[in-house]
Motif scaffolding. Structure first.
Motif, short mmCIF file in Angstrom:
data_model
loop_
_atom_site.label_atom_id
_atom_site.label_comp_id
_atom_site.label_asym_id
_atom_site.label_seq_id
_atom_site.Cartn_x
_atom_site.Cartn_y
_atom_site.Cartn_z
N GLY A 600 -22.50 1.45 61.17
CA GLY A 600 -21.02 2.36 60.53
C GLY A 600 -21.73 3.51 60.02
N LEU A 601 -20.32 4.10 59.48
CA LEU A 601 -20.76 5.04 59.02
C LEU A 601 -20.00 4.54 57.58
CD1 LEU A 601 -21.34 8.41 58.77
CD2 LEU A 601 -18.70 9.13 59.10
N VAL A 602 -21.11 5.84 56.63
CA VAL A 602 -20.84 6.02 55.50
C VAL A 602 -20.96 7.63 55.36
CG1 VAL A 602 -21.69 5.39 52.89
CG2 VAL A 602 -22.62 3.98 54.75
N HIS A 603 -20.05 8.13 54.22
CA HIS A 603 -19.30 8.75 54.42
C HIS A 603 -19.97 9.42 53.68
CE1 HIS A 603 -16.57 13.00 53.34
NE2 HIS A 603 -17.13 12.73 55.10
N ILE A 604 -21.01 10.92 53.52
CA ILE A 604 -21.62 11.02 52.13
C ILE A 604 -20.11 10.99 50.70
CG2 ILE A 604 -19.89 13.59 52.57
CD1 ILE A 604 -22.71 14.69 51.17
N SER A 605 -19.27 11.06 51.04
CA SER A 605 -18.18 10.56 49.49
C SER A 605 -18.32 9.13 49.53
CB SER A 605 -16.82 10.64 49.72
OG SER A 605 -16.13 10.01 51.23
N LYS A 606 -18.90 8.58 50.17
CA LYS A 606 -18.80 7.03 49.88
C LYS A 606 -20.48 6.47 49.61
CE LYS A 606 -14.31 6.88 50.66
NZ LYS A 606 -13.31 6.54 49.89
N LEU A 607 -21.09 7.35 49.54
CA LEU A 607 -22.77 7.47 48.92
C LEU A 607 -22.70 6.70 47.74
CD1 LEU A 607 -24.84 8.84 51.19
CD2 LEU A 607 -25.05 7.19 51.52
N ASP A 608 -22.33 7.21 47.07
CA ASP A 608 -22.64 7.19 45.55
C ASP A 608 -21.16 6.81 44.70
OD1 ASP A 608 -23.50 6.59 43.28
OD2 ASP A 608 -25.37 8.65 43.71
N LYS A 609 -21.24 6.72 43.09
CA LYS A 609 -19.88 7.07 42.57
C LYS A 609 -19.20 8.42 42.35
CE LYS A 609 -20.27 2.14 40.61
NZ LYS A 609 -20.47 1.99 39.62
N THR A 610 -20.45 9.56 41.91
CA THR A 610 -20.44 10.58 41.73
C THR A 610 -20.85 11.43 42.68
OG1 THR A 610 -22.86 11.13 40.81
CG2 THR A 610 -21.42 10.56 39.22
N GLY A 636 -11.59 2.20 67.25
CA GLY A 636 -12.83 0.60 66.62
C GLY A 636 -14.32 0.85 66.12
N ARG A 637 -14.07 2.71 65.68
CA ARG A 637 -15.67 2.89 64.42
C ARG A 637 -14.97 2.39 62.91
NH1 ARG A 637 -14.10 9.36 65.96
NH2 ARG A 637 -12.65 8.29 64.80
N ILE A 638 -16.47 2.18 62.62
CA ILE A 638 -16.38 0.99 61.36
C ILE A 638 -17.21 2.61 60.07
CG2 ILE A 638 -17.10 -0.66 60.24
CD1 ILE A 638 -17.67 -1.82 62.67
N ASN A 639 -16.58 2.36 58.98
CA ASN A 639 -16.43 2.81 58.06
C ASN A 639 -16.60 2.44 57.29
OD1 ASN A 639 -15.78 5.11 59.54
ND2 ASN A 639 -13.47 4.95 59.15
N LEU A 640 -17.88 2.60 56.23
CA LEU A 640 -18.46 1.37 55.17
C LEU A 640 -18.68 2.79 53.75
CD1 LEU A 640 -21.71 0.54 57.16
CD2 LEU A 640 -19.62 -0.66 56.95
N ARG A 641 -18.72 2.03 52.97
CA ARG A 641 -19.55 1.99 51.76
C ARG A 641 -20.35 1.99 51.05
NH1 ARG A 641 -18.34 0.00 46.98
NH2 ARG A 641 -17.34 -1.80 46.58
N ARG A 642 -21.15 2.13 50.68
CA ARG A 642 -22.24 2.01 49.73
C ARG A 642 -22.10 0.94 48.58
NH1 ARG A 642 -26.15 4.66 46.08
NH2 ARG A 642 -27.71 3.63 45.75
N VAL A 643 -22.59 0.20 48.49
CA VAL A 643 -22.00 -0.57 47.31
C VAL A 643 -23.66 -0.19 46.91
CG1 VAL A 643 -22.45 -3.34 46.51
CG2 VAL A 643 -21.40 -3.28 48.59
N ILE A 644 -22.91 -0.41 45.44
CA ILE A 644 -23.73 -0.12 44.46
C ILE A 644 -24.03 -0.86 42.72
CG2 ILE A 644 -24.67 1.83 42.81
CD1 ILE A 644 -23.20 3.78 43.95
N GLU A 645 -25.27 -1.50 42.99
CA GLU A 645 -25.67 -2.86 41.94
C GLU A 645 -25.38 -2.28 40.38
OE1 GLU A 645 -25.26 -5.46 42.93
OE2 GLU A 645 -25.96 -5.40 45.37
N GLY A 646 -24.49 -2.56 40.02
CA GLY A 646 -24.15 -2.98 38.52
C GLY A 646 -22.77 -1.57 38.05
#
Length: 646
Positions: A600-610, A636-646
């Protein structure tokens, strides 16, 4: 000119055709039963074979895969060594045939049955065998814990049917049988020589045989042999009479053993007729194997080792019937040291294969189903010491090994044998025969079973048949001995199958996936499943119905593979979190494979909190990252976000 004789067996036509083929053999017949066709021939040499003291009969049951429309699967694309089933069939034909020949015959005799055509409903093995009219000459049975009386009635019922075939065959023989029978040179020991040696050596022989220790007995006999050769050096020079003297001494030992039993009820080792030799049982001898059991009966000792494996390691069978795979296997090894000899190991012979198959048949009814215990099971019985009845020792040792391995067998199985001495209409049976009683006796009647009933019978016979009374006595005596072995020896060693498998045995995780998802788990060219195996170190078998078996030495690896497969077959849902790997970088984001074959795609806007200016500032191809499913769009395309610990 050919001649055909016909009868009916089980509602189907059986025909025997003589005089059409194989004219140079001493005898030949084409047997047809339905569309099953077997050619059986018999040939004898003109002269006896020099330097032997046995009847050289060879029986070969030869399978031809063209008979079922198959090309052999071997590299050479032709039949190789006989299959296990062919060897067992040869033995079943051999055993009832051998006692019917004269004991002093030394000419080579070859019986060959070649399977030419097979209809699966009509057994080619049946076509290759013949019976005896008055008595039962052979018993080979497998059963699912059958009571004694039911087994006895089955044997008697079968014999009545065999008698009809014998009458049919006798009629053929009366009409076209050769009037001048085969003439041969008798190799019987000279009566004068035998009586001379008997007068000199009978007391020496009695003294040598009267011990329960095989090694002591053989040492004593060597002294007796030396004395006999020295005493008769002038009258019967060894260079001329050696084979005759050896045969006379063998015959004298047989005479002594049989007279002791018939006249005094005395056995060589001093036991009563129904007494067992000293018994012992032990489990868990070997630390790294999956299960082991050692069973000893007198100087017979068998170690059996159990190995558990994924179902993908079942045995492939390239034979004439429809069976293609064997999940439970039993192998039996009989090294030369077990009898104090020094011959080199040349792989299993017919005897080893036959004994292994008997033990396998004895235990098969108690082996758990594949659904209840999804493992391939291999047992190997190593005969460490042999003084009679090693096949039944391997049955007992195998039960111990299975229980030690944690295989949930339905009941423990024990085996024992009964011997026989006959004189006219008189007979005496004895339980738990040792080697000498087997050699000089008339029968080795082996019965295996549980407390609930019989699982297997095999009988080796040296006379022309057994009466119903002998059969019933043997079955009863083996039952009583079997109960004693189970209750007093085996169950005290291990009372039930272990609750857990050995830590070295593979752990099987059984799951089912939708059939339409099998391709997703396997991947193109097996790419995905191979990656799962490489990443987790497990073995995976996928069946056509969607059943998946994951085999792992440790459950952590197995559960890891399970989670991956579940991820592949399950449609991801928003909010679910996965451990993924970056597989591709674009200006607008990163594609992450979060389960094998699914990304799936992690859009650039979903890679970090900033705000992120460049994808490579956060991740690169090959990075492991944790992602959450946030959306599955209409395509059927899957959109993801990066999970940032803490």
């Amino acid at each position: 000119m050919s001649k055909i004789y016909e009868t009916t067996v089980a509602g189907r036509k059986l025909s025997l055709e003589f005089g059409k083929v194989a004219e140079l053999a001493n005898g030949a017949v084409i047997v047809r039963y339905g569309d099953t066709v077997v050619l059986t021939t018999a040939t004898a040499s003109d002269k006896p074979r020099d330097g032997i003291d046995f009847f050289p009969l060879s029986v070969d049951y030869e399978e031809r895969l063209y008979s079922v429309g198959k090309i052999p699967g071997s590299f050479m694309r032709r039949e190789g060594r006989p299959s296990e089933k062919a060897i067992l069939t040869s033995r079943v034909i051999d055993r009832p045939m051998r006692p019917l020949f004269p004991k002093d015959l030394r000419n080579d005799v070859a019986i060959v049955s070649t399977v030419l055509s097979v209809e699966q409903d009509n057994s080619p093995e049946f076509c290759a065998m013949i019976g005896s009219m008055k008595k039962v000459v052979m018993i080979e049975a497998g059963a699912k814990e059958i009571p004694d009386d039911v087994m006895y009635d089955a044997i008697m019922f079968a014999h009545e049917e065999i008698k009809k075939l014998c009458a049919f065959i006798q009629g053929i023989q009366d009409e076209i049988g050769k009037k001048t029978k085969f003439e041969y040179q008798s190799m019987e020991v000279d009566s004068t020589l035998y009586e001379d040696i008997k007068a000199f050596a009978i007391d020496l022989i009695k003294g040598a045989l009267d011990t329960d220790d095989k090694n002591v007995r053989e040492e004593r006999l060597l002294v007796v042999y030396d004395k006999v050769f020295q005493n008769f050096a002038e009258k019967y020079p060894a260079e001329e009479y050696e084979s005759q003297i050896n045969e006379a001494l063998y015959k004298l030992q047989k005479y002594v053993v049989r007279r002791w039993i018939l006249d005094e009820g005395k056995r060589v080792d001093g036991r009563g007729l129904l007494d067992l030799r000293p018994l012992s049982a032990e489990v868990a001898l070997l630390p790294r194997v999956h299960g082991s059991g050692l069973f000893s009966r007198g100087q017979t000792q068998v170690l059996t080792v159990a190995t558990l494996a994924p179902l993908g390691e079942t045995q492939t069978i390239d034979g004439l019937d429809e069976e293609e795979y064997k999940r439970y296997m039993h192998h039996y090894n009989f090294p030369s040291y077990s009898v104090g000899e020094t011959r080199p190991s040349r792989g299993p012979g017919r005897r080893e294969i036959g004994h292994g198959a008997l033990a396998e048949r004895s235990l098969e009814p108690v082996i758990p189903s594949e659904a209840d215990f999804p493992y391939a099971i291999r047992l190997v019985s190593e005969v460490l010491s042999s003084n009679g009845s090693t096949s039944q020792g391997s049955v007992c040792g195998s039960t111990l090994a299975l229980m030690d391995a944690g295989v949930p067998i339905s009941a423990p199985v024990a085996g024992i044998s009964v011997g026989l001495i006959t004189e006219g209409e008189r007979f005496i049976t004895m339980v738990d025969i040792q080697g000498l009683e087997d050699f000089f006796g008339d029968m080795d009647f082996k019965v295996a079973g549980t407390k609930n009933g019989i699982t297997a019978i095999q009988m080796d016979l040296k006379i022309d048949g057994l009466t119903p009374e002998i059969i019933k006595t043997a079955i009863t005596q083996t039952r009583d001995a079997r109960y004693y072995i189970l209750d007093e020896i085996m169950l005290p060693a291990i009372s039930a199958p272990r609750a857990e498998l050995s830590k070295y045995a593979p752990k099987i995780i059984d799951m089912t996936i939708p059939v339409d998802k099998i391709r997703d788990v396997i991947g193109s060219g097996g790419k995905i499943i191979q990656k799962i195996i490489a990443d987790t170190g497990v073995k995976i078998d996928i069946e056509d119905d969607g059943r998946v078996l994951i085999a792992a030495v440790d459950l952590e690896s197995g559960n890891k593979a399970l989670k991956i497969i579940e991820g592949i077959v399950k449609d991801p849902q928003p909010g679910e979190i996965y451990d993924g790997k970056v597989v591709r970088i674009m200006d607008f984001g990163a594609f992450v494979e979060f389960v094998p074959g699914k990304d799936g795609l992690v859009h650039i806007s979903k890679l970090d909190k900033t705000r992120v200016n460049k994808v490579e500032d956060i991740v690169n191809v090959g990075d492991d990252i944790k992602v959450e499913v946030i959306e599955i769009d209409k395509m059927g395309r899957i959109n993801l976000r990066r999970v940032i610990e803490g």
